[in-house]
Write a protein that holds these residues in place. Sequence first.
Motif, short mmCIF file in Angstrom:
data_model
loop_
_atom_site.label_atom_id
_atom_site.label_comp_id
_atom_site.label_asym_id
_atom_site.label_seq_id
_atom_site.Cartn_x
_atom_site.Cartn_y
_atom_site.Cartn_z
N ARG A 71 0.87 -1.38 -0.15
CA ARG A 71 -0.06 0.01 0.09
C ARG A 71 0.85 1.27 -0.04
NH1 ARG A 71 -5.42 -1.09 0.95
NH2 ARG A 71 -5.82 -3.19 1.62
N ASN A 72 2.13 1.02 0.53
CA ASN A 72 2.93 2.40 0.56
C ASN A 72 3.61 2.55 -0.58
OD1 ASN A 72 2.00 2.78 3.19
ND2 ASN A 72 4.05 1.75 4.28
N ILE A 73 3.88 1.63 -1.45
CA ILE A 73 4.67 1.66 -2.67
C ILE A 73 4.53 2.82 -3.37
CG2 ILE A 73 5.33 0.62 -4.85
CD1 ILE A 73 5.42 -2.07 -3.63
N GLY A 74 3.31 3.21 -3.96
CA GLY A 74 2.79 4.55 -4.46
C GLY A 74 3.45 5.56 -3.87
N THR A 75 3.23 5.74 -2.68
CA THR A 75 3.57 6.89 -1.76
C THR A 75 4.99 7.10 -1.92
OG1 THR A 75 1.50 6.95 -0.57
CG2 THR A 75 3.22 8.28 0.27
N LEU A 92 5.93 11.26 6.22
CA LEU A 92 4.83 11.72 5.41
C LEU A 92 4.37 10.63 4.30
CD1 LEU A 92 2.33 13.51 4.82
CD2 LEU A 92 4.27 14.93 3.50
N PHE A 93 5.56 10.07 3.59
CA PHE A 93 5.53 9.29 2.59
C PHE A 93 5.98 7.88 3.00
CE2 PHE A 93 6.95 13.59 1.00
CZ PHE A 93 5.89 13.90 -0.07
N LYS A 94 5.72 7.62 4.17
CA LYS A 94 5.93 6.19 4.75
C LYS A 94 7.26 5.50 4.52
CE LYS A 94 1.45 6.44 6.05
NZ LYS A 94 1.31 6.57 7.58
N PHE A 95 8.19 6.35 3.95
CA PHE A 95 9.32 5.73 3.73
C PHE A 95 10.04 4.76 5.04
CE2 PHE A 95 14.12 6.60 3.50
CZ PHE A 95 14.47 5.77 2.54
N LYS A 96 10.01 5.69 6.23
CA LYS A 96 10.64 5.02 7.28
C LYS A 96 10.07 3.54 7.77
CE LYS A 96 12.31 9.30 9.06
NZ LYS A 96 12.01 10.45 10.13
N GLN A 97 8.53 3.68 7.61
CA GLN A 97 7.85 2.51 7.87
C GLN A 97 8.11 1.32 6.69
OE1 GLN A 97 3.41 2.09 6.78
NE2 GLN A 97 3.25 2.04 8.99
#
Length: 357
Positions: A71-75, A92-97
């Motif tokens: 789900r985070n790939i696009g962001t 904000l862009f879910k990079f760390k998660q």
Amino acid sequence: MSKTILEDAIQEELSFFLQAIHECVHTDFNCNRVLNNAVANIISSVVSGKRFEYTDPLFVKFMKCLDENIRNIGTANVLNVLPIVRYLPGDLFKFKQTLRNISMIDKEIIRPFIEDNRNNYDDSNVTNFTSAYIKAIQQRRQEGQNTNMSDGNLETCLRDLFIAGSETTATVLRWGLVYFLNYPDVQEKCFQEILENVGQSRRPSMKDKTSLPYVEATVTEILRCADIIPSSLPHSVPHDVEFRGYTFPEGITVLPMLSSALHDPDLWGDPRNFRPDRFLDTEGKFQKMNEHIPFSLGHRACLGEALARMELFLFTTSMIQEFEFRPVDGVSPSLQGLPGIVYRPQQFNMKAIPRAK
């Protein structure tokens, strides 16, 4: 690795999957989790020889991380264009998660798979991707060949196989249920063909595929209509290419638009209509069409196509043989999907009614 090994892995998982559906009969339920669990377990069996119980805490944690990353790939892809944004406060862009999830998957799933296969390696009994990879490394080293095959490369392969092989197939199966709930006549016609050619005393196998042309046509039409990866993945050309008056210079990125073939009105006539019969000839036999390219085409087509097609056929036939699927309160789920790294259906509940035997 033979097709028999792949089918055995699918059939084993189908037993657990169908039992999970039986536990939900006559209730309104969402199939997302059980489908994701089943498909991910097949990948796990193929790559490592191990499957998980659906309630295993490690497996639950793994599936949560996998789902979040998909789900985070696009962001997170924003960072490919603007890498500086990773230094902004927060996530904000879910990079760390995404990185935390990758670390968890590598540390608690992928590396233990590799270590377990290495510790129990048997040169005469290679039955999964990891042991086959280990065997290939050893053969090259014994022959004195230079190779870039390594544990690090193997980790990346396994991670890619889980991401690419889990969500895509599970999404197509969910779309299949959406179409069956919207087109009960297609569902019933599939069941009657299964009943006449396979019966209900045994589960369908790949040997039955040629005797189930309407089911194969239905799966093929689901793949076409669902169109889960409309723009495929970025590729590049190895040298200058002339195409229809345009020059593609060496190294240029090309984004194939699969939708242009799958939904071309000049090819299909009524591309927005769900009509499995379009893949049957005048004698009712399945006919393949070259323009049907949901897995792309050429040397860079999806490497998991054979496994995915096998999963889609066996899951579809087994589900329809075992259950009649009905919409909740007579309201069919929407045919409008949600954009993302894959084009997936909206959330929906359904009922599963066991077939009389």
